[in-house]
Design a protein around this motif. Structure first.
Motif, PDB file in Angstrom:
ATOM      1  N   LEU A 325       2.603   1.573 -10.365  1.00 13.55           N
ATOM      2  CA  LEU A 325       1.973   0.668  -9.402  1.00 13.55           C
ATOM      3  C   LEU A 325       2.709   0.699  -8.066  1.00 13.55           C
ATOM      4  CD1 LEU A 325       1.224  -2.381 -11.737  1.00 13.55           C
ATOM      5  CD2 LEU A 325      -0.370  -0.620 -10.950  1.00 13.55           C
ATOM      6  N   LEU A 326       4.027   0.830  -8.105  1.00 15.24           N
ATOM      7  CA  LEU A 326       4.804   0.879  -6.863  1.00 15.24           C
ATOM      8  C   LEU A 326       4.474   2.121  -6.051  1.00 15.24           C
ATOM      9  CD1 LEU A 326       7.092  -0.415  -5.147  1.00 15.24           C
ATOM     10  CD2 LEU A 326       8.715   0.949  -6.498  1.00 15.24           C
ATOM     11  N   PRO A 330       0.998   1.171  -0.167  1.00 16.61           N
ATOM     12  CA  PRO A 330       1.037   1.857   1.133  1.00 16.61           C
ATOM     13  C   PRO A 330       2.394   1.718   1.821  1.00 16.61           C
ATOM     14  CG  PRO A 330      -0.986   0.586   0.896  1.00 16.61           C
ATOM     15  CD  PRO A 330      -0.109   0.198  -0.242  1.00 16.61           C
ATOM     16  N   ARG A 331       3.021   0.564   1.720  1.00 18.91           N
ATOM     17  CA  ARG A 331       4.327   0.378   2.351  1.00 18.91           C
ATOM     18  C   ARG A 331       5.390   1.265   1.712  1.00 18.91           C
ATOM     19  NH1 ARG A 331       4.790  -6.237   3.201  1.00 18.91           N
ATOM     20  NH2 ARG A 331       2.953  -6.442   4.569  1.00 18.91           N
ATOM     21  N   THR A 341      -3.126  11.299   0.903  1.00 15.14           N
ATOM     22  CA  THR A 341      -4.092  12.017   0.075  1.00 15.14           C
ATOM     23  C   THR A 341      -5.447  11.330   0.180  1.00 15.14           C
ATOM     24  OG1 THR A 341      -3.553  10.717  -1.899  1.00 15.14           O
ATOM     25  CG2 THR A 341      -2.274  12.724  -1.538  1.00 15.14           C
ATOM     26  N   HIS A 342      -6.477  11.990  -0.330  1.00 16.37           N
ATOM     27  CA  HIS A 342      -7.815  11.418  -0.238  1.00 16.37           C
ATOM     28  C   HIS A 342      -7.985  10.199  -1.137  1.00 16.37           C
ATOM     29  CE1 HIS A 342      -8.252  13.770  -3.952  1.00 16.37           C
ATOM     30  NE2 HIS A 342      -9.256  12.959  -4.246  1.00 16.37           N
ATOM     31  N   SER A 343      -7.079  10.030  -2.136  1.00 20.75           N
ATOM     32  CA  SER A 343      -7.191   8.892  -3.049  1.00 20.75           C
ATOM     33  C   SER A 343      -6.392   7.678  -2.582  1.00 20.75           C
ATOM     34  CB  SER A 343      -6.703   9.298  -4.450  1.00 20.75           C
ATOM     35  OG  SER A 343      -5.353   9.732  -4.414  1.00 20.75           O
ATOM     36  N   ASP A 344      -5.723   7.777  -1.433  1.00 17.06           N
ATOM     37  CA  ASP A 344      -4.950   6.641  -0.930  1.00 17.06           C
ATOM     38  C   ASP A 344      -5.888   5.517  -0.510  1.00 17.06           C
ATOM     39  OD1 ASP A 344      -2.682   8.050  -1.382  1.00 17.06           O
ATOM     40  OD2 ASP A 344      -2.264   8.522   0.717  1.00 17.06           O
ATOM     41  N   SER A 345      -5.372   4.296  -0.640  1.00 17.96           N
ATOM     42  CA  SER A 345      -6.164   3.118  -0.277  1.00 17.96           C
ATOM     43  C   SER A 345      -5.249   2.065   0.317  1.00 17.96           C
ATOM     44  CB  SER A 345      -6.889   2.568  -1.508  1.00 17.96           C
ATOM     45  OG  SER A 345      -7.509   1.335  -1.226  1.00 17.96           O
ATOM     46  N   ASP A 346      -5.794   1.288   1.229  1.00 19.35           N
ATOM     47  CA  ASP A 346      -5.026   0.191   1.808  1.00 19.35           C
ATOM     48  C   ASP A 346      -4.920  -0.986   0.850  1.00 19.35           C
ATOM     49  OD1 ASP A 346      -4.703   1.670   4.129  1.00 19.35           O
ATOM     50  OD2 ASP A 346      -6.515   0.835   5.069  1.00 19.35           O
ATOM     51  N   THR A 347      -5.821  -1.063  -0.105  1.00 19.12           N
ATOM     52  CA  THR A 347      -5.802  -2.135  -1.120  1.00 19.12           C
ATOM     53  C   THR A 347      -5.845  -1.497  -2.518  1.00 19.12           C
ATOM     54  OG1 THR A 347      -8.209  -2.313  -0.987  1.00 19.12           O
ATOM     55  CG2 THR A 347      -6.907  -3.789   0.431  1.00 19.12           C
ATOM     56  N   PRO A 348      -4.786  -0.811  -2.926  1.00 20.99           N
ATOM     57  CA  PRO A 348      -4.836  -0.069  -4.201  1.00 20.99           C
ATOM     58  C   PRO A 348      -4.976  -0.963  -5.421  1.00 20.99           C
ATOM     59  CG  PRO A 348      -2.603  -0.111  -3.327  1.00 20.99           C
ATOM     60  CD  PRO A 348      -3.472  -0.696  -2.270  1.00 20.99           C
ATOM     61  N   TYR A 349      -4.294  -2.116  -5.413  1.00 21.66           N
ATOM     62  CA  TYR A 349      -4.315  -2.979  -6.597  1.00 21.66           C
ATOM     63  C   TYR A 349      -5.674  -3.652  -6.759  1.00 21.66           C
ATOM     64  CZ  TYR A 349       0.598  -2.182  -5.661  1.00 21.66           C
ATOM     65  OH  TYR A 349       1.801  -1.588  -5.388  1.00 21.66           O
ATOM     66  N   ARG A 350      -6.294  -4.009  -5.650  1.00 26.45           N
ATOM     67  CA  ARG A 350      -7.636  -4.588  -5.717  1.00 26.45           C
ATOM     68  C   ARG A 350      -8.646  -3.543  -6.195  1.00 26.45           C
ATOM     69  NH1 ARG A 350      -9.444  -7.078  -0.197  1.00 26.45           N
ATOM     70  NH2 ARG A 350      -7.433  -8.110  -0.561  1.00 26.45           N
ATOM     71  N   ASP A 351      -8.448  -2.312  -5.760  1.00 27.64           N
ATOM     72  CA  ASP A 351      -9.345  -1.240  -6.189  1.00 27.64           C
ATOM     73  C   ASP A 351      -9.197  -0.956  -7.686  1.00 27.64           C
ATOM     74  OD1 ASP A 351     -10.102  -1.097  -3.574  1.00 27.64           O
ATOM     75  OD2 ASP A 351      -8.870   0.668  -3.108  1.00 27.64           O
ATOM     76  N   ILE A 352      -7.967  -1.019  -8.195  1.00 22.79           N
ATOM     77  CA  ILE A 352      -7.742  -0.792  -9.626  1.00 22.79           C
ATOM     78  C   ILE A 352      -8.429  -1.876 -10.445  1.00 22.79           C
ATOM     79  CG2 ILE A 352      -5.983  -0.769 -11.434  1.00 22.79           C
ATOM     80  CD1 ILE A 352      -4.096   0.556  -9.444  1.00 22.79           C
TER      81      ILE A 352
END
Length: 365
Positions: A325-326, A330-331, A341-352
């Protein structure tokens, strides 16, 4: 010199069918097998045709059936050639002994109870060793992914050049395909060297994490079972070094709380990884299902080992989940200068969480 005919012989221990060697000593003849085994014994015979008292008691008749003698001979050979198995050899190896000393040193230095020391040592080792390797693995994968556009463009140009060359020299389709693959492998290798991102480097984490997991597991197993080189006091400390329902770390968790928790955490890690693959290939699906099966197999296995080992496995899986998760933060990615990468997200945990709900919860409804 004439020897009398001997109808039967009395021997000590398991019967051997090896050839016998006769040695003369004065008025006696010593009969010895030419090959020694654990049940080797010496008999003496005088010229009157009888044997003296054997050196070992509980005699057995040499006139036993041939099948019985062969069976006893095989047992003798098996017992005499017994060697420790591969599992015991690894458990008694140098790296495992060094890991035992590390665990004991960590517990004595911190003064924590054994259950807390196991958790803290796991967190420290995973953070100091495997987390940097996980960051390096992510960087390599990101660089390889970034090269895909360039590789596709170079492959298109190479295909055109091969087709032109084929018309000039009259190559067959098989020859064209051979030259295309050969030159494409060379181009890709040069790109990997240029960007220092060979895909094999991404497997470095596995080659370090897996041996470390094995050594720590076997070290805790040795300490919990009090094997030969482990002082008895350490086993006693582990017997009272637990907490809550697993107060005795030398015994398996009879409640199955730790084993079931271990399986759930491993399955959660697998599902988070699977949710990231938008268009998984058939091979990736096979690998994901295989890891799911391993996660389920670990549950009864963790219920059969000492609680110290099961607690380490659970702690390691929880730390691994936290690191996964870490690495999506993004930080943290910016801090480690990981290529995007193309799979990066500004809100990764919300997307999961959204992907998990869409795949598993809405699927049931």
């Amino acid at each position: 010199m004439r020897f009398p005919t001997v109808m039967w012989l009395r021997a000590a221990g398991p019967v051997t069918t090896w050839p016998l060697r006769f040695c003369c000593h004065g008025n006696q003849v010593t009969v010895k097998p030419q090959v020694r085994c654990i049940s080797h014994s010496v008999f003496t015979m005088d010229f009157r045709g009888h044997f003296a008292q054997p050196l070992v008691s509980k005699p057995v008749l040499f006139a036993a059936p041939l099948a019985t003698r062969r069976m006893e001979l095989q047992l003798c050979r098996n017992f005499g050639s017994a060697r420790p198995g591969w599992y015991e050899s690894i458990a008694d190896s140098g790296p495992v002994h060094l890991t035992e000393q590390l665990l004991v040193f960590s517990q004595q230095t911190t003064g924590l109870p054994w259950w807390a020391s196991i958790i803290c040592t796991t967190l420290a080792l995973r953070t100091a060793i495997t987390l940097p390797l996980a960051v390096y693995q992510t960087v390599i994968i990101a660089k390889v992914e970034a090269l895909q556009k360039e590789i596709a463009e170079l492959a298109r140009r190479l295909s055109y050049e091969i087709s032109v060359k084929a018309r000039e020299k009259g190559w067959s389709e098989k020859t064209c395909r051979y030259h295309f693959k050969k030159n494409l492998r060379r181009i890709v290798s040069e790109l990997y060297v240029r960007d220092n991102c060979h895909p094999f480097k991404a497997s470095l984490l596995v080659w370090v994490q897996l041996p470390m997991w094995v050594f720590l597991s076997l070290s805790l197993r040795n300490l919990s079972m009090g094997t030969g080189h482990v002082p008895a006091g350490l086993q006693e400390e582990l017997a009272v070094g637990g907490a809550l329902w697993f107060s005795n770390l030398t015994l398996p968790d009879s409640t199955w709380i730790i084993p079931v928790s271990l399986g759930l955490v491993n399955l959660l890690i697998t599902e988070i990884f699977a949710l990231r693959q938008l268009e998984a290939s058939k091979f990736q699906k096979y690998v994901t299902n295989f890891i799911r099966g391993i996660s389920l197999v670990m549950i009864p296995l963790a219920a059969a080992v000492p609680s110290s080992m099961a607690l380490y496995w659970l702690s390691s899986s929880c730390v691994g989940l936290g690191h996964n998760l870490l690495l999506r933060s993004p930080r943290f990615r910016a801090l480690c200068r990981m290529p995007p990468t193309h799979s990066d997200s500004d809100t990764p945990y919300r997307d999961i969480a959204a992907a998990f709900v869409a795949k598993y919860i809405k699927l049931k409804t």
